[in-house]
Design a protein around this motif. Sequence first.
Motif, PDB file in Angstrom:
ATOM      1  N   HIS A   1      -8.476  38.967 -48.798  1.00  0.00           N
ATOM      2  CA  HIS A   1      -8.621  38.636 -50.318  1.00  0.00           C
ATOM      3  C   HIS A   1     -10.226  38.192 -50.366  1.00  0.00           C
ATOM      4  N   ALA A   2     -10.551  37.941 -51.387  1.00  0.00           N
ATOM      5  CA  ALA A   2     -11.960  37.934 -51.896  1.00  0.00           C
ATOM      6  C   ALA A   2     -12.365  36.293 -51.851  1.00  0.00           C
ATOM      7  N   HIS A   3     -11.744  35.539 -51.061  1.00  0.00           N
ATOM      8  CA  HIS A   3     -12.048  34.156 -50.988  1.00  0.00           C
ATOM      9  C   HIS A   3     -12.213  33.525 -49.499  1.00  0.00           C
ATOM     10  N   CYS A   4     -13.114  32.638 -49.469  1.00  0.00           N
ATOM     11  CA  CYS A   4     -13.012  32.038 -48.138  1.00  0.00           C
ATOM     12  C   CYS A   4     -12.052  31.359 -47.585  1.00  0.00           C
ATOM     13  N   PRO A   5     -11.192  32.079 -46.349  1.00  0.00           N
ATOM     14  CA  PRO A   5     -10.192  31.463 -45.881  1.00  0.00           C
ATOM     15  C   PRO A   5     -10.487  29.871 -45.394  1.00  0.00           C
ATOM     16  N   ALA A   6      -9.217  29.580 -45.416  1.00  0.00           N
ATOM     17  CA  ALA A   6      -9.088  27.951 -45.126  1.00  0.00           C
ATOM     18  C   ALA A   6      -9.199  27.689 -43.686  1.00  0.00           C
ATOM     19  N   GLY A   7      -9.335  26.763 -43.146  1.00  0.00           N
ATOM     20  CA  GLY A   7      -9.560  26.220 -41.607  1.00  0.00           C
ATOM     21  C   GLY A   7     -10.417  26.770 -40.894  1.00  0.00           C
ATOM     22  N   LEU A   8     -11.586  27.291 -41.507  1.00  0.00           N
ATOM     23  CA  LEU A   8     -12.721  27.692 -40.563  1.00  0.00           C
ATOM     24  C   LEU A   8     -13.644  26.517 -39.956  1.00  0.00           C
ATOM     25  N   GLY A   9     -13.275  25.405 -40.432  1.00  0.00           N
ATOM     26  CA  GLY A   9     -14.235  24.298 -39.875  1.00  0.00           C
ATOM     27  C   GLY A   9     -15.595  24.333 -40.162  1.00  0.00           C
ATOM     28  N   ILE A  10     -16.021  24.914 -41.114  1.00  0.00           N
ATOM     29  CA  ILE A  10     -17.524  25.020 -41.160  1.00  0.00           C
ATOM     30  C   ILE A  10     -18.215  23.565 -41.469  1.00  0.00           C
ATOM     31  N   ASP A  11     -19.161  23.399 -40.424  1.00  0.00           N
ATOM     32  CA  ASP A  11     -19.769  22.055 -40.429  1.00  0.00           C
ATOM     33  C   ASP A  11     -21.287  22.486 -40.595  1.00  0.00           C
ATOM     34  N   GLY A  12     -22.223  21.444 -40.139  1.00  0.00           N
ATOM     35  CA  GLY A  12     -23.470  21.368 -40.425  1.00  0.00           C
ATOM     36  C   GLY A  12     -24.303  22.241 -39.152  1.00  0.00           C
ATOM     37  N   ARG A  13     -23.612  22.466 -38.279  1.00  0.00           N
ATOM     38  CA  ARG A  13     -23.835  23.580 -37.077  1.00  0.00           C
ATOM     39  C   ARG A  13     -23.566  24.801 -37.190  1.00  0.00           C
ATOM     40  N   SER A  14     -22.871  25.167 -38.500  1.00  0.00           N
ATOM     41  CA  SER A  14     -22.356  26.637 -38.437  1.00  0.00           C
ATOM     42  C   SER A  14     -23.345  27.465 -39.508  1.00  0.00           C
ATOM     43  N   ALA A  15     -23.647  28.576 -39.170  1.00  0.00           N
ATOM     44  CA  ALA A  15     -24.544  29.530 -39.883  1.00  0.00           C
ATOM     45  C   ALA A  15     -23.560  30.496 -40.314  1.00  0.00           C
ATOM     46  N   VAL A  16     -23.500  30.528 -41.821  1.00  0.00           N
ATOM     47  CA  VAL A  16     -22.813  31.587 -42.424  1.00  0.00           C
ATOM     48  C   VAL A  16     -23.538  32.558 -43.074  1.00  0.00           C
ATOM     49  N   VAL A  17     -23.327  33.848 -42.773  1.00  0.00           N
ATOM     50  CA  VAL A  17     -24.209  34.920 -42.937  1.00  0.00           C
ATOM     51  C   VAL A  17     -23.110  36.066 -43.652  1.00  0.00           C
ATOM     52  N   LEU A  18     -23.835  36.582 -44.957  1.00  0.00           N
ATOM     53  CA  LEU A  18     -23.050  37.533 -45.473  1.00  0.00           C
ATOM     54  C   LEU A  18     -23.655  38.774 -45.611  1.00  0.00           C
ATOM     55  N   PHE A  19     -22.887  39.972 -45.139  1.00  0.00           N
ATOM     56  CA  PHE A  19     -23.442  41.407 -45.202  1.00  0.00           C
ATOM     57  C   PHE A  19     -22.534  42.171 -46.129  1.00  0.00           C
ATOM     58  N   PHE A  20     -22.334  41.688 -47.396  1.00  0.00           N
ATOM     59  CA  PHE A  20     -21.454  42.652 -48.518  1.00  0.00           C
ATOM     60  C   PHE A  20     -22.537  42.876 -49.459  1.00  0.00           C
ATOM     61  N   HIS A  21     -22.522  44.274 -49.580  1.00  0.00           N
ATOM     62  CA  HIS A  21     -23.823  44.756 -50.515  1.00  0.00           C
ATOM     63  C   HIS A  21     -23.409  44.546 -52.045  1.00  0.00           C
ATOM     64  N   ASP A  22     -22.088  44.203 -52.298  1.00  0.00           N
ATOM     65  CA  ASP A  22     -21.990  44.023 -53.671  1.00  0.00           C
ATOM     66  C   ASP A  22     -21.736  42.466 -54.028  1.00  0.00           C
TER      67      ASP A  22
END
Length: 232
Positions: free
Chosen positions: A211-232
């Motif tokens: 689904h088009a939502h950020c999944p729960a439980g990823l544990g994103i913290d200050g040492r996590s780099a989130v990179v997006l490669f969706f063209h839309d």
Amino acid sequence: MSVPALDASTVIEPIRQLSDAGGAGVLCVITHVDGPSYRPLGAMMAVLEDGRRIGTLSSGCVEADIALHAAKALDLSTPYTVRYGKGSPFADIVLPCGGGLEIMLLPRPDVAVLNTLLSHHVARQACVLEVDQRSGTLCAVAQGATGWTGDVFSIAIDPEIRFLIFGKGPETATFAGLVQAAGYPNLVLSPDAETLDAVAAAGCTTRHLTHAHCPAGLGIDGRSAVVLFFHD
């Protein structure tokens, strides 16, 4: 003197290998840097009792000699410091960078403390290793900076940088492959089975996006780099 915390990738494998060996070896730590250096203050290397070396403290200039000193430290059962480069008594061992290094050798480090550091690593928590220069006693604490306080040298260790890569297509697969090749922890999330198969073949960890939502439980913290490669 204090410096920024080390990334766990700089120190964790020597700690893990010594822990697995029951502490049967020597933990070697850079405690002083004079001028340019291949590795930063607080970087670690392990020399096991059987002679195996884990990690590096130079570009290959001093590791074999460190192993010889590590064997001596095991025989003496006491910590001591060796210096290379500027101010060193070893004129035949030259550091091409022109700097100077002091390395503390700690025989048979406390496995309980090593395991505490590993537990913090798994939980992605910052921690600090304190080493008493005189006794070689180790202690794991929650806060502090890399550097000297009297006879105690501290090594602040941050969680590894990890990459959460969202996307599909060749750009996603190429970037994920580079991250994996560089040794960074990563997770690739994509709705596209072909992309997931490609990055899995490169050794990346994957998750199917449904689904088009950020999944729960990823544990994103200050040492996590989130990179997006969706063209839309």
